[in-house]
Design a protein around this motif. Structure first.
Motif, PDB file in Angstrom:
ATOM      1  N   ARG A  36      41.860  57.388  22.989  1.00  0.00           N
ATOM      2  CA  ARG A  36      42.301  56.143  23.633  1.00  0.00           C
ATOM      3  C   ARG A  36      41.169  55.186  23.932  1.00  0.00           C
ATOM      4  NH1 ARG A  36      45.843  59.184  28.190  1.00  0.00           N
ATOM      5  NH2 ARG A  36      47.608  59.815  26.906  1.00  0.00           N
ATOM      6  N   GLU A  37      39.979  55.548  23.476  1.00  0.00           N
ATOM      7  CA  GLU A  37      38.803  54.689  23.678  1.00  0.00           C
ATOM      8  C   GLU A  37      38.573  54.348  25.139  1.00  0.00           C
ATOM      9  OE1 GLU A  37      38.594  51.511  20.822  1.00  0.00           O
ATOM     10  OE2 GLU A  37      39.713  52.699  19.360  1.00  0.00           O
ATOM     11  N   GLU A  38      38.533  55.390  25.955  1.00  0.00           N
ATOM     12  CA  GLU A  38      38.288  55.193  27.389  1.00  0.00           C
ATOM     13  C   GLU A  38      36.801  55.203  27.739  1.00  0.00           C
ATOM     14  OE1 GLU A  38      42.490  57.369  28.653  1.00  0.00           O
ATOM     15  OE2 GLU A  38      40.584  58.373  29.044  1.00  0.00           O
ATOM     16  N   PHE A  39      35.964  55.487  26.746  1.00  0.00           N
ATOM     17  CA  PHE A  39      34.529  55.542  27.013  1.00  0.00           C
ATOM     18  C   PHE A  39      33.882  54.192  26.744  1.00  0.00           C
ATOM     19  CE2 PHE A  39      35.925  59.806  26.306  1.00  0.00           C
ATOM     20  CZ  PHE A  39      35.217  60.538  27.242  1.00  0.00           C
ATOM     21  N   PHE A  40      32.825  53.928  27.446  1.00  0.00           N
ATOM     22  CA  PHE A  40      32.050  52.728  27.131  1.00  0.00           C
ATOM     23  C   PHE A  40      30.578  52.978  27.465  1.00  0.00           C
ATOM     24  CE2 PHE A  40      31.334  50.914  31.392  1.00  0.00           C
ATOM     25  CZ  PHE A  40      32.290  51.579  32.146  1.00  0.00           C
ATOM     26  N   LEU A  41      29.750  52.084  27.000  1.00  0.00           N
ATOM     27  CA  LEU A  41      28.308  52.269  27.198  1.00  0.00           C
ATOM     28  C   LEU A  41      27.732  51.209  28.125  1.00  0.00           C
ATOM     29  CD1 LEU A  41      27.059  53.087  23.562  1.00  0.00           C
ATOM     30  CD2 LEU A  41      27.643  54.678  25.404  1.00  0.00           C
ATOM     31  N   LEU A  42      26.791  51.658  28.945  1.00  0.00           N
ATOM     32  CA  LEU A  42      25.925  50.744  29.677  1.00  0.00           C
ATOM     33  C   LEU A  42      24.533  50.927  29.097  1.00  0.00           C
ATOM     34  CD1 LEU A  42      27.104  51.154  33.390  1.00  0.00           C
ATOM     35  CD2 LEU A  42      27.720  49.361  31.753  1.00  0.00           C
ATOM     36  N   VAL A  61      26.300  56.600  28.739  1.00  0.00           N
ATOM     37  CA  VAL A  61      27.757  56.605  28.565  1.00  0.00           C
ATOM     38  C   VAL A  61      28.505  56.647  29.903  1.00  0.00           C
ATOM     39  CG1 VAL A  61      27.942  59.134  28.317  1.00  0.00           C
ATOM     40  CG2 VAL A  61      29.637  57.655  27.186  1.00  0.00           C
ATOM     41  N   ARG A  62      29.682  56.028  29.916  1.00  0.00           N
ATOM     42  CA  ARG A  62      30.581  56.042  31.075  1.00  0.00           C
ATOM     43  C   ARG A  62      31.989  56.328  30.581  1.00  0.00           C
ATOM     44  NH1 ARG A  62      26.418  56.252  32.977  1.00  0.00           N
ATOM     45  NH2 ARG A  62      25.387  54.976  34.539  1.00  0.00           N
ATOM     46  N   TRP A  63      32.803  56.873  31.496  1.00  0.00           N
ATOM     47  CA  TRP A  63      34.190  57.164  31.140  1.00  0.00           C
ATOM     48  C   TRP A  63      35.115  56.492  32.139  1.00  0.00           C
ATOM     49  CZ3 TRP A  63      36.458  62.843  30.974  1.00  0.00           C
ATOM     50  CH2 TRP A  63      37.774  62.792  30.504  1.00  0.00           C
ATOM     51  N   ASN A  64      35.956  55.646  31.620  1.00  0.00           N
ATOM     52  CA  ASN A  64      36.954  54.993  32.448  1.00  0.00           C
ATOM     53  C   ASN A  64      38.188  55.886  32.468  1.00  0.00           C
ATOM     54  OD1 ASN A  64      37.948  52.979  34.016  1.00  0.00           O
ATOM     55  ND2 ASN A  64      37.495  51.358  32.527  1.00  0.00           N
ATOM     56  N   HIS A  65      38.199  56.862  33.359  1.00  0.00           N
ATOM     57  CA  HIS A  65      39.277  57.859  33.387  1.00  0.00           C
ATOM     58  C   HIS A  65      40.540  57.238  34.008  1.00  0.00           C
ATOM     59  CE1 HIS A  65      41.461  61.511  34.452  1.00  0.00           C
ATOM     60  NE2 HIS A  65      40.680  62.168  33.612  1.00  0.00           N
ATOM     61  N   PRO A  66      41.693  57.445  33.333  1.00  0.00           N
ATOM     62  CA  PRO A  66      42.915  56.769  33.786  1.00  0.00           C
ATOM     63  C   PRO A  66      43.319  57.143  35.216  1.00  0.00           C
ATOM     64  CG  PRO A  66      43.407  58.393  32.065  1.00  0.00           C
ATOM     65  CD  PRO A  66      41.921  58.235  32.112  1.00  0.00           C
ATOM     66  N   VAL A  67      42.992  58.355  35.657  1.00  0.00           N
ATOM     67  CA  VAL A  67      43.377  58.776  37.006  1.00  0.00           C
ATOM     68  C   VAL A  67      42.177  58.811  37.956  1.00  0.00           C
ATOM     69  CG1 VAL A  67      44.415  60.610  38.383  1.00  0.00           C
ATOM     70  CG2 VAL A  67      45.251  60.164  36.052  1.00  0.00           C
ATOM     71  N   ARG A  68      41.060  59.361  37.466  1.00  0.00           N
ATOM     72  CA  ARG A  68      39.910  59.556  38.346  1.00  0.00           C
ATOM     73  C   ARG A  68      39.011  58.337  38.489  1.00  0.00           C
ATOM     74  NH1 ARG A  68      38.096  65.721  37.838  1.00  0.00           N
ATOM     75  NH2 ARG A  68      40.146  66.574  37.377  1.00  0.00           N
ATOM     76  N   GLY A  69      39.273  57.337  37.667  1.00  0.00           N
ATOM     77  CA  GLY A  69      38.443  56.133  37.754  1.00  0.00           C
ATOM     78  C   GLY A  69      37.154  56.265  36.961  1.00  0.00           C
ATOM     79  N   LEU A  70      36.160  55.494  37.344  1.00  0.00           N
ATOM     80  CA  LEU A  70      34.908  55.450  36.590  1.00  0.00           C
ATOM     81  C   LEU A  70      34.094  56.729  36.788  1.00  0.00           C
ATOM     82  CD1 LEU A  70      32.988  53.752  34.839  1.00  0.00           C
ATOM     83  CD2 LEU A  70      31.967  52.921  36.958  1.00  0.00           C
ATOM     84  N   LEU A  71      33.798  57.407  35.689  1.00  0.00           N
ATOM     85  CA  LEU A  71      33.037  58.654  35.771  1.00  0.00           C
ATOM     86  C   LEU A  71      31.662  58.507  35.119  1.00  0.00           C
ATOM     87  CD1 LEU A  71      35.785  61.307  34.840  1.00  0.00           C
ATOM     88  CD2 LEU A  71      35.091  60.497  37.111  1.00  0.00           C
ATOM     89  N   PRO A  73      28.156  60.482  33.551  1.00  0.00           N
ATOM     90  CA  PRO A  73      28.048  61.627  32.638  1.00  0.00           C
ATOM     91  C   PRO A  73      27.959  62.988  33.327  1.00  0.00           C
ATOM     92  CG  PRO A  73      26.418  59.940  32.074  1.00  0.00           C
ATOM     93  CD  PRO A  73      27.131  59.455  33.272  1.00  0.00           C
ATOM     94  N   GLU A  74      27.421  63.039  34.527  1.00  0.00           N
ATOM     95  CA  GLU A  74      27.265  64.355  35.150  1.00  0.00           C
ATOM     96  C   GLU A  74      28.605  65.054  35.346  1.00  0.00           C
ATOM     97  OE1 GLU A  74      26.867  62.762  39.775  1.00  0.00           O
ATOM     98  OE2 GLU A  74      25.304  64.042  38.901  1.00  0.00           O
ATOM     99  N   SER A  75      29.710  64.293  35.368  1.00  0.00           N
ATOM    100  CA  SER A  75      31.002  64.948  35.554  1.00  0.00           C
ATOM    101  C   SER A  75      31.706  65.305  34.249  1.00  0.00           C
ATOM    102  CB  SER A  75      31.916  64.080  36.424  1.00  0.00           C
ATOM    103  OG  SER A  75      32.150  62.842  35.800  1.00  0.00           O
ATOM    104  N   PHE A  76      31.108  64.937  33.102  1.00  0.00           N
ATOM    105  CA  PHE A  76      31.808  65.314  31.859  1.00  0.00           C
ATOM    106  C   PHE A  76      30.921  65.725  30.681  1.00  0.00           C
ATOM    107  CE2 PHE A  76      31.404  60.666  31.747  1.00  0.00           C
ATOM    108  CZ  PHE A  76      30.898  60.433  30.477  1.00  0.00           C
ATOM    109  N   LEU A  79      30.927  69.562  30.049  1.00  0.00           N
ATOM    110  CA  LEU A  79      32.191  70.005  29.483  1.00  0.00           C
ATOM    111  C   LEU A  79      32.289  69.601  28.007  1.00  0.00           C
ATOM    112  CD1 LEU A  79      34.885  71.402  30.147  1.00  0.00           C
ATOM    113  CD2 LEU A  79      35.838  69.136  30.587  1.00  0.00           C
ATOM    114  N   ALA A  80      31.867  68.399  27.714  1.00  0.00           N
ATOM    115  CA  ALA A  80      31.863  67.938  26.318  1.00  0.00           C
ATOM    116  C   ALA A  80      30.968  68.847  25.473  1.00  0.00           C
ATOM    117  CB  ALA A  80      31.388  66.494  26.237  1.00  0.00           C
ATOM    118  N   GLU A  81      29.862  69.255  26.079  1.00  0.00           N
ATOM    119  CA  GLU A  81      28.904  70.145  25.418  1.00  0.00           C
ATOM    120  C   GLU A  81      29.532  71.521  25.168  1.00  0.00           C
ATOM    121  OE1 GLU A  81      25.814  69.528  24.405  1.00  0.00           O
ATOM    122  OE2 GLU A  81      24.623  71.353  24.637  1.00  0.00           O
TER     123      GLU A  81
END
Ligand code: C2E
Ligand code: CA
Ligand code: CA
Ligand code: CA
Length: 279
Positions: A36-42, A61-71, A73-76, A79-81
């Motif tokens: 869904r292309e929820e990721f974006f870069l700063l 990298v940043r993640w615009n999570h639909p429920v948790r809001g702006l995340l 990298p330390e929170s994902f 897990l991605a790894e």
């Protein structure tokens, strides 16, 4: 006592269950988020601290999570790894950063250096160099304008193969830097034969000095080391004028940190390049 233990056990397993389901949920949403292309870069700018000249930028990298809001990298990232989703995410990050990089180029200007972070698993991918080559060729990014950051921890975890992996990347013509430098226990002899260009001094040391004599002496040691080995240096997490003064006195000229700028979006970097004030 028996009953208490029983309760403890039930609580413990319920806690484990909760964690497990939370993890599964995160894994699913990570997979979906990529779709869904929820990721974006700063991008955080890096400066020559002697003249405030912009020398490079690091993609974060940043993640615009639909429920948790702006995340952040330390929170994902971990897990991605662990799930292997770092592969598609990492590809996306590099593609996206290359696309953005194109939009920043001024016809007359020096090409800006773009730094990208690699995780342990990405670093171990046997096709990494080929994959990167394909992406940057397609985007028209000159290899020497790309910098790959690998942490000292990743290099230590791959001590026997790091040399080979780095060599393959170096053959592409990209620049290589060691991130979070100073947090591990690298031997000089080992460091000396790695084909790297730059050390990034970890914020913990930058922020300790000059007030903290222990950290100040570590910074001095790293700076001397880099000079002797002909490596470029960049200080990370620079937050104050006194830190800058100290770093410049010791001979570290490049810096990145909140003192200069927080990570910005693509337009923010564009304004910086074109000399416009930040919005
Ligand atoms: P890092 O590579 O060490 O990135 C620097 C982190 O320090 C960034 O946090 C940045 O926002 C933060 N920072 C910058 N200046 C200052 C400062 O003056 N003071 C303080 N206290 N912090 C500062 P961020 O963006 O949350 O990234 C955290 C870590 O996540 C990064 O650490 C990197 O290891 C990882 N990461 C971020 N983006 C990517 C990515 O695109 N790919 C991969 N593989 N890892 C990433
Ligand atoms: Ca980094
Ligand atoms: Ca770092
Ligand atoms: Ca770090």
């Amino acid at each position: 006592a028996k009953e208490a233990n029983g309760n403890t056990y039930r609580l413990f397993s319920r806690e484990m269950e909760r964690k497990l389901s939370q993890r599964l949920e995160m894994e699913t949403s990570l997979r979906l988020g990529l779709h869904r292309e929820e990721f974006f870069l700063l991008y955080q700018p890096q400066f020559d601290m002697r003249n405030q000249q912009l020398v490079g930028i690091e993609a974060l990298v940043r993640w615009n999570h639909p429920v948790r809001g702006l995340l952040t990298p330390e929170s994902f990232i971990d897990l991605a790894e662990e799930t292997g989703l770092i592969a598609p995410l990492g590809d996306w990050i590099l593609r996206e950063a290359c696309k953005q990089w194109q939009q920043w180029q001024k016809s007359d200007g020096q090409p800006l250096r773009l730094a990208i972070n690699l995780t342990n698993r990405q670093f171990q991918n046997a096709n990494l160099a080929k994959d990167i080559q394909a992406i940057i060729e397609e985007a028209g990014l000159p290899p020497q304008s790309l910098e790959l950051e690998v942490t000292e921890a990743t290099l230590m975890q791959n001590a026997s193969s790091a040399d080979k992996f780095l060599g393959q990347l170096k053959e592409l013509g990209v620049q290589l830097s060691i991130d979070d430098f100073g947090t591990g226990y690298f031997s000089l002899a080992y460091l000396q034969h790695l084909p790297i260009d730059r050390l990034k001094i970890d914020p913990s040391f930058v922020q300790g000095g000059p007030g903290d004599s222990n950290h100040a002496s570590i910074v001095t040691t790293i700076i001397d080391l880099a000079r002797n080995m002909d490596l470029e240096l960049i200080a990370e997490g620079v937050e104050s004028a006194s830190q800058i003064k100290f770093l410049l006195e010791k001979g570290c000229h490049l810096g990145q940190g909140y003192y200069f700028s927080e990570p910005l979006d693509g337009d923010g970097i564009g304004n910086l390049i074109n000399g416009l004030p930040e919005p």
